[in-house]
Design a protein around this motif. Structure first.
Motif, PDB file in Angstrom:
ATOM      1  N   ASN A  29       0.851  -1.182   0.000  1.00 20.83           N
ATOM      2  CA  ASN A  29       0.000   0.000   0.000  1.00 20.83           C
ATOM      3  C   ASN A  29       0.892   1.239   0.000  1.00 20.83           C
ATOM      4  N   VAL A  30       1.343   1.637  -1.186  1.00 19.03           N
ATOM      5  CA  VAL A  30       2.311   2.723  -1.333  1.00 19.03           C
ATOM      6  C   VAL A  30       1.627   4.056  -1.586  1.00 19.03           C
ATOM      7  N   PHE A  31       0.569   4.042  -2.387  1.00 19.12           N
ATOM      8  CA  PHE A  31      -0.026   5.286  -2.862  1.00 19.12           C
ATOM      9  C   PHE A  31      -1.364   5.562  -2.176  1.00 19.12           C
ATOM     10  N   ASP A  32      -1.589   6.820  -1.907  1.00 10.78           N
ATOM     11  CA  ASP A  32      -2.850   7.299  -1.338  1.00 10.78           C
ATOM     12  C   ASP A  32      -3.810   7.562  -2.500  1.00 10.78           C
ATOM     13  N   ARG A  33      -4.714   6.631  -2.755  1.00 14.08           N
ATOM     14  CA  ARG A  33      -5.602   6.742  -3.902  1.00 14.08           C
ATOM     15  C   ARG A  33      -6.558   7.931  -3.783  1.00 14.08           C
ATOM     16  N   GLN A  34      -6.997   8.222  -2.570  1.00 11.99           N
ATOM     17  CA  GLN A  34      -7.877   9.360  -2.385  1.00 11.99           C
ATOM     18  C   GLN A  34      -7.144  10.670  -2.701  1.00 11.99           C
ATOM     19  N   ALA A  35      -5.883  10.772  -2.280  1.00 14.68           N
ATOM     20  CA  ALA A  35      -5.095  11.959  -2.596  1.00 14.68           C
ATOM     21  C   ALA A  35      -4.906  12.096  -4.113  1.00 14.68           C
ATOM     22  N   LYS A  36      -4.667  10.985  -4.794  1.00 15.09           N
ATOM     23  CA  LYS A  36      -4.507  11.045  -6.244  1.00 15.09           C
ATOM     24  C   LYS A  36      -5.799  11.476  -6.931  1.00 15.09           C
ATOM     25  N   ARG A  37      -6.920  11.017  -6.409  1.00 11.81           N
ATOM     26  CA  ARG A  37      -8.209  11.429  -6.975  1.00 11.81           C
ATOM     27  C   ARG A  37      -8.410  12.941  -6.808  1.00 11.81           C
ATOM     28  N   LEU A  38      -8.070  13.466  -5.639  1.00 10.61           N
ATOM     29  CA  LEU A  38      -8.201  14.902  -5.398  1.00 10.61           C
ATOM     30  C   LEU A  38      -7.239  15.694  -6.280  1.00 10.61           C
ATOM     31  N   GLN A  39      -6.031  15.173  -6.483  1.00  5.81           N
ATOM     32  CA  GLN A  39      -5.072  15.860  -7.353  1.00  5.81           C
ATOM     33  C   GLN A  39      -5.596  15.937  -8.782  1.00  5.81           C
ATOM     34  N   ARG A  40      -6.197  14.870  -9.264  1.00  7.36           N
ATOM     35  CA  ARG A  40      -6.747  14.888 -10.622  1.00  7.36           C
ATOM     36  C   ARG A  40      -7.941  15.836 -10.717  1.00  7.36           C
ATOM     37  N   ASN A  41      -8.792  15.846  -9.699  1.00  7.63           N
ATOM     38  CA  ASN A  41      -9.914  16.788  -9.701  1.00  7.63           C
ATOM     39  C   ASN A  41      -9.425  18.234  -9.698  1.00  7.63           C
TER      40      ASN A  41
END
Length: 389
Positions: free
Chosen positions: A66-78
């Protein structure tokens, strides 16, 4: 025709659980209907479909990092999708998306059901044509970016699916082709998504993807590490980890793909300074999303890193290069109709006699390119069965 459906995985809400066993087309038929015979179909109401998590079948020794914060990546794309000048930052993804579409067009067959996984703004789908694609499903975890997604210019039925790449929402043996461009490097369970894709493909279905390679942004990584070590006595992982080429081929074969092909390409872009590199990465939504990412970077460290970057890698004209290493991979779901290696010992020409093939070509030209087994035997190119060992 463009449709919209929300497939985003929700760990807590269990609404619409009855749809988990249905195919995408069946779910769409339950939730949507045409409006005023318009080509553009809109949802009857906003609906959320819960996709049951699919577990992979690996040995207990395999663990998901579990390396990446998927929720953070979603917010970055938004956040990147809300920028006024978002078109300025799409140059890398547009180029790679076109190259994947070009590889897809080299396959002389029509794929009836195609999924563009992690589509972003439709970097691959916009280049698809009716001769190759029947129906297209564009999947993206960022709802804001999905709203900006471009479909094919050709009249191809297209569905926009709001879904996380880690939870592939398609039934087994239901797809002909899955494509993905510069999205899967943010997935935690890469073997798991490869396995889900393989399960969802029909026999002789194809998977074509592009990922950032291990040497991507090595200039920025080295400059930040040196500057931070000098100023702060240690360094933090400001650049997310990437997959190595030697691992991808093994992962594809391990998850059930055959006829695996992997090639590597590099794209170098020149920038005025290191700060423009970082600004463009943020505009691409490719900023760091690791759980252990540092929350800040000291100003003097940034200035030192910019000076080191220019000193170590700068061009003669004062600009600095940034390297984007791209891995292109193709894998096929096994099928009896696919090519297979010849049986051991079935050769008819000895490799030590390859120098005589020139004589055979000349003889063939004299006979209008027609020659027989006897011509091979005259040149001593045939191998006797008794000689095979």
């Amino acid at each position: 025709m463009v449709f919209a459906i929300n497939f985003f995985y929700n760990r807590h809400t269990m609404a619409f659980a009855k749809y988990r066993s249905l195919s995408v087309v069946q779910i769409v038929s339950h939730l949507y209907k045409p409006v005023n015979n318009s080509r553009l179909l809109q949802p009857k109401q906003h609906s959320t479909v819960v996709v049951k998590k699919q577990y992979t079948t690996f040995s207990p020794a395999d663990t998901v990092m579990n390396v990446f914060d998927r929720q953070a990546k979603r917010l970055q794309r938004n956040r990147a999708a809300l920028a006024d000048n978002w078109q300025v930052y799409d140059y890398i993804k547009e180029e790679v998306g076109w190259r994947i579409a070009d590889r897809m067009h080299d396959i002389k067959r029509k794929f009836n059901t195609v999924v563009e996984l992690g589509c972003g703004r439709g970097y691959i789908g916009r280049h698809m044509i009716q001769e190759n694609v029947g129906t297209l499903f564009q999947c993206e975890m960022s709802e804001k970016m999905l709203e900006q997604c471009m479909g094919p210019e050709d009249n191809i039925p297209t569905w926009r699916v709001h879904a996380d790449e880690e939870f592939f929402p398609f039934r087994n043996d239901s797809l002909d082709l899955v494509v993905s461009s510069l999205s899967l490097h943010w997935v935690n369970d890469l073997p798991g998504i490869f396995k889900q894709i393989n399960n969802s493909l029909k026999k002789d279905g194809a998977f074509i993807a592009a990922l950032f390679g291990g040497d991507t942004l090595y200039e920025l990584r080295c400059a930040l590490q040196i500057a931070e070590t000098e100023r702060e006595g240690g360094f933090s992982p400001h650049i997310s980890p990437f997959t190595e080429a030697r691992d991808l081929g093994g992962l594809l074969a391990r998850t059930g793909f055959s006829l695996v092909t992997l090639d590597v390409d590099e794209i170098k872009v020149n920038y005025p300074s290191m700060f423009e590199v970082m600004q463009d990465l943020k505009g691409m939504a490719e900023n760091n999303a690791a759980w252990k990412r540092p929350l800040r970077l000291m100003r003097d460290t940034q200035l030192a890193a910019a000076a080191i970057y220019k000193e170590m890698y700068g061009n003669e004209d004062g600009t600095v290069p940034a390297t984007f290493q791209i891995y292109y991979l193709i894998g096929w779901k096994p099928d009896p109709s696919q090519q297979k290696p010849a049986k051991r010992g079935s050769q008819t020409v000895s490799i030590k006699d390859l120098d005589k093939l020139g004589k055979l070509a000349k003889e063939a030209q004299k006979k209008d390119n027609k020659f027989s087994i006897e011509d091979f035997e005259k040149l001593g190119l045939m191998v006797d069965k008794d000689d095979k060992k």
